[in-house]
Design an enzyme around this catalytic site. Structure first.
Site, PDB file in Angstrom:
ATOM      1  NE  ARG A 126      -2.302   1.541   3.682  1.00 19.95           N
ATOM      2  CZ  ARG A 126      -2.929   1.483   4.862  1.00 19.95           C
ATOM      3  NH1 ARG A 126      -4.119   0.927   4.948  1.00 19.95           N
ATOM      4  NH2 ARG A 126      -2.385   1.958   5.948  1.00 19.95           N
ATOM      5  NE  ARG A 143      -0.129   2.689  11.000  1.00 22.01           N
ATOM      6  CZ  ARG A 143      -0.136   2.480   9.675  1.00 22.01           C
ATOM      7  NH1 ARG A 143       0.941   2.733   8.947  1.00 22.01           N
ATOM      8  NH2 ARG A 143      -1.208   2.041   9.094  1.00 22.01           N
TER       9      ARG A 143
HETATM   10  P1  AMP Z   1      -6.093   4.367  10.296  1.00 22.76           P
HETATM   11  O1  AMP Z   1      -6.396   5.022   8.998  1.00 22.76           O
HETATM   12  O2  AMP Z   1      -7.314   3.831  10.988  1.00 22.76           O
HETATM   13  O3  AMP Z   1      -5.008   3.331  10.196  1.00 22.76           O
HETATM   14  O4  AMP Z   1      -5.528   5.522  11.271  1.00 22.76           O
HETATM   15  C1  AMP Z   1      -4.345   6.218  10.942  1.00 22.76           C
HETATM   16  C2  AMP Z   1      -3.788   6.927  12.186  1.00 22.76           C
HETATM   17  O5  AMP Z   1      -4.760   7.850  12.686  1.00 22.76           O
HETATM   18  C3  AMP Z   1      -3.481   6.014  13.369  1.00 22.76           C
HETATM   19  O6  AMP Z   1      -2.202   5.397  13.263  1.00 22.76           O
HETATM   20  C4  AMP Z   1      -3.540   7.022  14.523  1.00 22.76           C
HETATM   21  O7  AMP Z   1      -2.393   7.847  14.560  1.00 22.76           O
HETATM   22  C5  AMP Z   1      -4.712   7.891  14.098  1.00 22.76           C
HETATM   23  N1  AMP Z   1      -5.990   7.333  14.616  1.00 22.76           N
HETATM   24  C6  AMP Z   1      -7.032   6.834  13.873  1.00 22.76           C
HETATM   25  N2  AMP Z   1      -8.023   6.414  14.675  1.00 22.76           N
HETATM   26  C7  AMP Z   1      -7.621   6.635  15.953  1.00 22.76           C
HETATM   27  C8  AMP Z   1      -8.193   6.390  17.222  1.00 22.76           C
HETATM   28  N3  AMP Z   1      -9.390   5.800  17.353  1.00 22.76           N
HETATM   29  N4  AMP Z   1      -7.478   6.760  18.325  1.00 22.76           N
HETATM   30  C9  AMP Z   1      -6.284   7.349  18.211  1.00 22.76           C
HETATM   31  N5  AMP Z   1      -5.663   7.577  17.051  1.00 22.76           N
HETATM   32  C10 AMP Z   1      -6.319   7.226  15.916  1.00 22.76           C
END
Ligand code: AMP
Length: 188
Positions: A126, A143
């Site tokens: 990706r 992550r």
């Molecule tokens: P994602 O697209 O869901 O992988 O989210 C990308 C990034 O956004 C994550 O690595 C976090 O830094 C932040 N993030 C997204 N959702 C959350 C959440 N529920 N709590 C805290 N950080 C979040």
């Protein structure tokens, strides 16, 4: 229907959540997408979030919770799919309170189950096209570690409430979508 879709980074949550939202006519609420839109628009929220996202860390709960509260209270969120939220025990507790207040109880939590090495491979692939600044190998590995420490305990919480349905997240997109529909007992 009101549901959460969970799974480690790279499990295909975003892809499946978006398509499922379309199939069932629910609002797709992705915290990652909302943060990225704010980063793009250079809002204050975006500036706060970006530091954490680039490091592969979670954005602080109070920031994330307030953002979700605003979004999930809107009228179109009577049916919703939460994608990427909740991610911490604190977020589960806040979400519980929000849903009681809104009288919108959760129906089900779908957890996509994907093999760990497959995840790293998918994310690196990706990374070639996403343009996401958090798709480097070092940040990807971080992550995954944050997910294991902070988010995987949530599976137990929802399992103990009888809401959890585990779905095999290996295979192609349509196959996985079919398994999700089966888990939700949706007709075709
Ligand atoms: P994602 O697209 O869901 O992988 O989210 C990308 C990034 O956004 C994550 O690595 C976090 O830094 C932040 N993030 C997204 N959702 C959350 C959440 N529920 N709590 C805290 N950080 C979040």
């Amino acid at each position: 229907m009101r549901l959460i879709i969970m799974g480690p980074p790279g499990a295909g949550k975003g892809t499946q959540a978006e398509a499922l939202a379309e199939r069932i006519g629910a609002a797709h609420i992705s915290t990652g997408d909302i943060f990225r839109a704010n980063v793009k628009d250079q809002t204050e929220l975006g500036r706060t979030a970006q530091r954490y996202m680039d490091a592969g860390e979670y954005v602080p709960d109070e920031v994330t919770n307030a953002m979700v509260k605003e979004r999930i209270s809107r009228v179109d969120a009577d049916s919703f799919i939460l994608d990427g939220y909740p991610r911490t025990v604190d977020q589960v507790e806040t979400l519980d309170a929000m849903l009681v207040e809104l009288q919108r109880p959760l129906d089900v939590v779908i957890a996509l189950v994907v093999d760990a090495e497959e995840l790293i491979g998918r994310l690196l692939k990706r990374a070639e096209t996403s343009g996401r600044t958090d798709d480097t190998e070092e940040v990807i590995r971080h992550r995954q570690a944050v997910y294991s420490a902070e988010t995987s305990p949530l599976l137990e919480i929802y399992s103990s409430r009888g809401l959890l349905r585990e779905v095999d997240g290996m295979g192609d997109i349509d196959e996985i979508a079919q398994r999700i529909d089966d888990a939700l007992a949706l007709e075709h």
